[in-house]
Structures are given as structure tokens and as C-alpha cells.
Design an enzyme around this catalytic site. Structure first.
Site, PDB file in Angstrom:
ATOM      1  CB  ALA A  20       7.838 -49.775 -32.702  1.00  0.00           C
ATOM      2  NE  ARG A  22      12.562 -54.437 -40.077  1.00  0.00           N
ATOM      3  CZ  ARG A  22      13.426 -54.337 -41.064  1.00  0.00           C
ATOM      4  NH1 ARG A  22      13.003 -54.174 -42.297  1.00  0.00           N
ATOM      5  NH2 ARG A  22      14.729 -54.413 -40.822  1.00  0.00           N
ATOM      6  CE1 TYR A 165      22.766 -56.518 -32.754  1.00  0.00           C
ATOM      7  CE2 TYR A 165      23.276 -58.459 -31.433  1.00  0.00           C
ATOM      8  CZ  TYR A 165      22.364 -57.543 -31.908  1.00  0.00           C
ATOM      9  OH  TYR A 165      21.035 -57.636 -31.530  1.00  0.00           O
ATOM     10  CB  ALA A 167      31.482 -53.831 -29.133  1.00  0.00           C
TER      11      ALA A 167
HETATM   12  N1  LIG Z   1      15.959 -60.445 -33.707  1.00  0.00           N
HETATM   13  C1  LIG Z   1      16.827 -60.882 -32.815  1.00  0.00           C
HETATM   14  O1  LIG Z   1      17.275 -62.030 -32.853  1.00  0.00           O
HETATM   15  C2  LIG Z   1      17.282 -59.989 -31.697  1.00  0.00           C
HETATM   16  C3  LIG Z   1      17.891 -60.576 -30.566  1.00  0.00           C
HETATM   17  C4  LIG Z   1      18.334 -59.748 -29.539  1.00  0.00           C
HETATM   18  C5  LIG Z   1      18.155 -58.388 -29.623  1.00  0.00           C
HETATM   19  N2  LIG Z   1      17.557 -57.852 -30.716  1.00  0.00           N
HETATM   20  C6  LIG Z   1      17.397 -56.388 -30.757  1.00  0.00           C
HETATM   21  O2  LIG Z   1      16.024 -56.089 -30.893  1.00  0.00           O
HETATM   22  C7  LIG Z   1      15.879 -54.787 -31.473  1.00  0.00           C
HETATM   23  C8  LIG Z   1      14.829 -54.857 -32.565  1.00  0.00           C
HETATM   24  O3  LIG Z   1      15.307 -55.684 -33.612  1.00  0.00           O
HETATM   25  P1  LIG Z   1      14.379 -56.646 -34.478  1.00  0.00           P
HETATM   26  O4  LIG Z   1      14.874 -58.009 -34.279  1.00  0.00           O
HETATM   27  O5  LIG Z   1      12.953 -56.352 -34.231  1.00  0.00           O
HETATM   28  O6  LIG Z   1      14.857 -56.219 -35.955  1.00  0.00           O
HETATM   29  P2  LIG Z   1      14.099 -55.415 -37.105  1.00  0.00           P
HETATM   30  O7  LIG Z   1      15.154 -55.177 -38.122  1.00  0.00           O
HETATM   31  O8  LIG Z   1      12.867 -56.109 -37.485  1.00  0.00           O
HETATM   32  O9  LIG Z   1      13.682 -54.043 -36.386  1.00  0.00           O
HETATM   33  C9  LIG Z   1      14.590 -53.016 -36.149  1.00  0.00           C
HETATM   34  C10 LIG Z   1      13.873 -51.693 -36.337  1.00  0.00           C
HETATM   35  O10 LIG Z   1      14.783 -50.639 -36.013  1.00  0.00           O
HETATM   36  C11 LIG Z   1      14.635 -49.640 -37.013  1.00  0.00           C
HETATM   37  N3  LIG Z   1      15.834 -48.812 -37.122  1.00  0.00           N
HETATM   38  C12 LIG Z   1      17.058 -49.166 -37.574  1.00  0.00           C
HETATM   39  N4  LIG Z   1      17.883 -48.105 -37.576  1.00  0.00           N
HETATM   40  C13 LIG Z   1      17.153 -47.049 -37.118  1.00  0.00           C
HETATM   41  C14 LIG Z   1      17.445 -45.685 -36.891  1.00  0.00           C
HETATM   42  N5  LIG Z   1      18.649 -45.160 -37.136  1.00  0.00           N
HETATM   43  N6  LIG Z   1      16.470 -44.899 -36.385  1.00  0.00           N
HETATM   44  C15 LIG Z   1      15.243 -45.406 -36.131  1.00  0.00           C
HETATM   45  N7  LIG Z   1      14.906 -46.680 -36.341  1.00  0.00           N
HETATM   46  C16 LIG Z   1      15.854 -47.495 -36.828  1.00  0.00           C
HETATM   47  C17 LIG Z   1      14.364 -50.412 -38.301  1.00  0.00           C
HETATM   48  O11 LIG Z   1      13.834 -49.593 -39.314  1.00  0.00           O
HETATM   49  C18 LIG Z   1      13.409 -51.484 -37.791  1.00  0.00           C
HETATM   50  O12 LIG Z   1      12.066 -51.072 -37.826  1.00  0.00           O
HETATM   51  C19 LIG Z   1      17.286 -54.388 -31.943  1.00  0.00           C
HETATM   52  O13 LIG Z   1      17.848 -53.498 -31.004  1.00  0.00           O
HETATM   53  C20 LIG Z   1      18.030 -55.697 -31.945  1.00  0.00           C
HETATM   54  O14 LIG Z   1      19.426 -55.517 -31.795  1.00  0.00           O
HETATM   55  C21 LIG Z   1      17.104 -58.614 -31.747  1.00  0.00           C
END
Ligand SMILES: NC(=O)c1ccc[n+]([C@@H]2O[C@H](COP(=O)([O-])OP(=O)(O)OC[C@H]3O[C@@H](n4cnc5c(N)ncnc54)[C@H](O)[C@@H]3O)[C@@H](O)[C@H]2O)c1
Length: 304
Positions: A20, A22, A165, A167
């Protein structure tokens, strides 16, 4: 639209959020703090996470948020994150297991690199399992709680360029739907929010396959977007509506929509298994309660 009286019940509650610093996780943390909840954030992005928490605390004029560097793939980091919530704010009511990655999403013909291949499943899937197991113990101690997995519509649909992804997110959906008995075992509900594309840094991270731009990215770039507010509303709906458990709620460009699970086929059972199923259900909650008690003893009484 969420009723303001149900939102007011967030005041004083404690939420743990992974990933969280970002993106979607941050937007959900913003909403929780706005409605008076305490947030404890774990992420590998330390500077961003620490700054965010400092801003929350400065705006509130008191301590309402804490951050700890957390790599969600490690049990020890997940434990330190939830223990920080206990230490700072007295327990955990909600958990958002949101940390995730999109890079190396299409790995069909990339280098056969063990570490690179395992990263996607380790972060997007196995870490959700690890975080859930830790969360359950803290919430059982608290007397109940609500866990939300951040899955994706890629947990139901499989576009060709996102194989790994897809999977990873299909795995999360299967896991979320396995918690039918948890409210009766320890008063914890487990649900998943499943967004379509949301404009965050994750989108550009799926651009490359190996060293090349993936041609499918052109479609992703031009696809409709889900508003981050829709994802936030979905999360709040799942934690506040006590009737929801094992629900997979899609956050779509047009709003929220439940994705129902498949109905088991008639050939999966017979009269004998129906009877055995009934007997199983009679005992399963008691058996799981005993297993939970033993797990809590191991976890909370462990000598370090
Ligand atoms: N953005 C989209 O279109 C979308 C759609 C569906 C699902 N999601 C899911 O939403 C979630 C959040 O993604 P987002 O879009 O906000 O992307 P984002 O890249 O802005 O945020 C992802 C966050 O996860 C953190 N992170 C990554 N690896 C980590 C680790 N090993 N330990 C702790 N933190 C870690 C990152 O530092 C980042 O703050 C993800 O699970 C993503 O798969 C995103």
C-alpha cells in the site's frame, strides 16, 4: 454507494495492508484513514511507505498509521507486520492482501530462469496464502475480522499475453473460495476484490516480454479502465457487509459485479458422498477449532 452509518463503524478499527505504499493499496489506505481507521502498511517501497504514513499522522495530529518494510513472500515479514498492528493499535480487524506484480506476466518463451519464474507466483499467490494464515491467527485472537484478497478479473479470464499473471490470480480465486467454514470457526470472513485494468504503475510493468515490447500491450493500453474509487468501494463493501464470505467481487469500468462460482457437476457425488459430506460438516468446524487453538498456541507462545 456505501451508507455513511456503515462507514462510521470504521472509526477506531485497525487495518493491515500489504503493497500500500502506492497504487490501489494506497487508495484503500486513504479511504480507511479518512473514515477514522488505523492503518499498518507493509511494502518493499520504504521511502514511499514511510512518507505516506508520516503524512497520515501529521494530518491527523496523532498516530493513526505505521509502516514496516515487508517482503510479503517471507513469513517472518508478514508476522512482523501483523505484530506491529497489535503493538501499535491493539489488534487487527481488517487485512488487505494486495501486494502484487505484473512483470514477466507472459513468460511462455522467455529464459528458463527459476527465480524469475517463481517470483510471480511467490508474490501474487503464495504470499496471499502466507498473509492469510498470519491474519487469521491475529483476528481469531481479536474475536473476529475480515480479510480481503486483491485478485483480478485475470482470476477468471485468460488473455494470451498474461499467462503467468493469469495463473497467479486464478490461484488466489481458488484460495479465497475455500473459506466457507471460517466464519463458524473463528468469526473471520475472507473475500476477494477483482479489478479490471486500473491506471497504476502495474500496467506499464506488463509492457515487456523478455527484452521486447509485447504486442498485446497495445490492446491493454487502449482498454477501458476501472476507476480506483470503484475498487475502494468494493473493498469497503466486502469488509462492512457481514453477509459476504468467499465472495469474488469484480470491480469493472461500469461498477461492481459479483462473479459467482461454478456449480459442482452432478457426477461429482452420489448418495454415499452426500451422507459423508453431512457427517464431515458436523465435525469439520470442531476439528478446525482445535487445529486453530494449537496453531495459536504455537504462534503466540513461541519462544524466540
Ligand atoms: N492495476 C491494475 O490494472 C490491476 C488490476 C487487477 C488487479 N490488480 C492487482 O492490484 C494489486 C495492486 O497493484 P497496483 O495496480 O496498485 O500496482 P502498484 O505496482 O502500484 O502496487 C503494487 C504494490 O505492491 C508492492 N509490492 C510488490 N512486491 C512486493 C513484495 N514482495 N512485498 C511487499 N510489497 C510488494 C509494490 O511495491 C507496490 O507498492 C496487485 O495485486 C495487482 O495484481 C491490479
Amino acid at each position: 454507494m456505501l451508507a455513511s452509518d456503515s462507514l462510521s463503524s470504521l472509526k477506531g478499527k485497525v487495518a493491515v495492508l500489504t503493497g500500500a505504499s502506492r497504487g490501489i493499496g494506497k487508495a484503500i489506505a486513504d479511504a480507511l484513514v479518512k473514515h477514522g481507521a488505523y492503518v499498518v502498511i507493509g511494502d518493499i517501497l520504504v521511502a514511499e511507505g514511510e512518507q505516506l504514513v508520516a503524512d497520515y499522522n501529521a494530518n491527523a495530529g496523532s498516530k493513526v498509521a505505521a509502516f514496516i518494510r515487508t517482503d510479503v513472500t517471507k513469513y517472518s515479514d508478514n508476522q512482523a507486520l501483523f505484530k506491529l498492528a497489535d503493538a501499535e493499535f491493539g489488534g487487527v480487524d481488517y487485512a488487505l492482501l494486495n501486494a502484487g506484480i505484473g512483470s514477466n506476466a507472459n513468460s511462455m518463451f522467455t529464459e528458463m530462469d527459476d527465480e524469475l519464474e517463481e517470483r510471480m507466483i511467490d508474490i501474487n499467490t503464495t504470499a496471499v496464502i502466507k498473509g492469510t494464515k498470519v491474519a487469521l491467527l491475529h483476528m481469531a485472537k481479536r474475536g473476529g475480522g475480515s480479510i480481503v484478497h486483491l485478485a483480478s478479473v485475470a482470476g477468471f479470464f485468460s488473455s494470451p499475453s498474461l499467462a503467468s499473471y493469469n495463473a497467479s490470480k486464478h490461484g488466489v480465486i481458488g484460495y479465497t473460495r475455500s473459506f466457507q467454514l471460517m466464519p463458524r470457526i473463528c468469526n473471520v470472513r475472507v473475500n476477494a476484490i477483482c479489478p479490471y485494468w486500473v491506471e497504476t504503475d502495474l500496467i506499464s510493468s506488463v509492457k515487456q516480454t523478455g527484452k521486447e515490447d509485447d504486442p498485446y500491450y497495445n490492446i491493454i493500453k487502449n482498454s477501458p479502465r476501472t476507476k480506483v474509487k470503484t475498487v475502494v468501494d468494493g473493498f469497503l463493501t466486502l469488509i462492512l457487509d457481514e453477509a459476504r464470505n468467499t465472495q469474488t467481487l469484480m470491480a469493472l469500468p461500469e461498477g461492481l459485479e459479483i462473479m459467482e462460482p461454478l456449480v459442482p457437476l452432478a457426477s461429482f457425488g452420489n448418495e454415499k458422498t452426500a451422507q459423508l459430506q453431512e457427517e464431515y460438516l458436523k465435525n469439520a468446524v470442531q476439528t478446525a477449532k482445535a487445529q486453530l487453538a494449537a496453531a495459536m498456541e504455537r504462534y503466540f507462545l513461541a519462544k524466540i
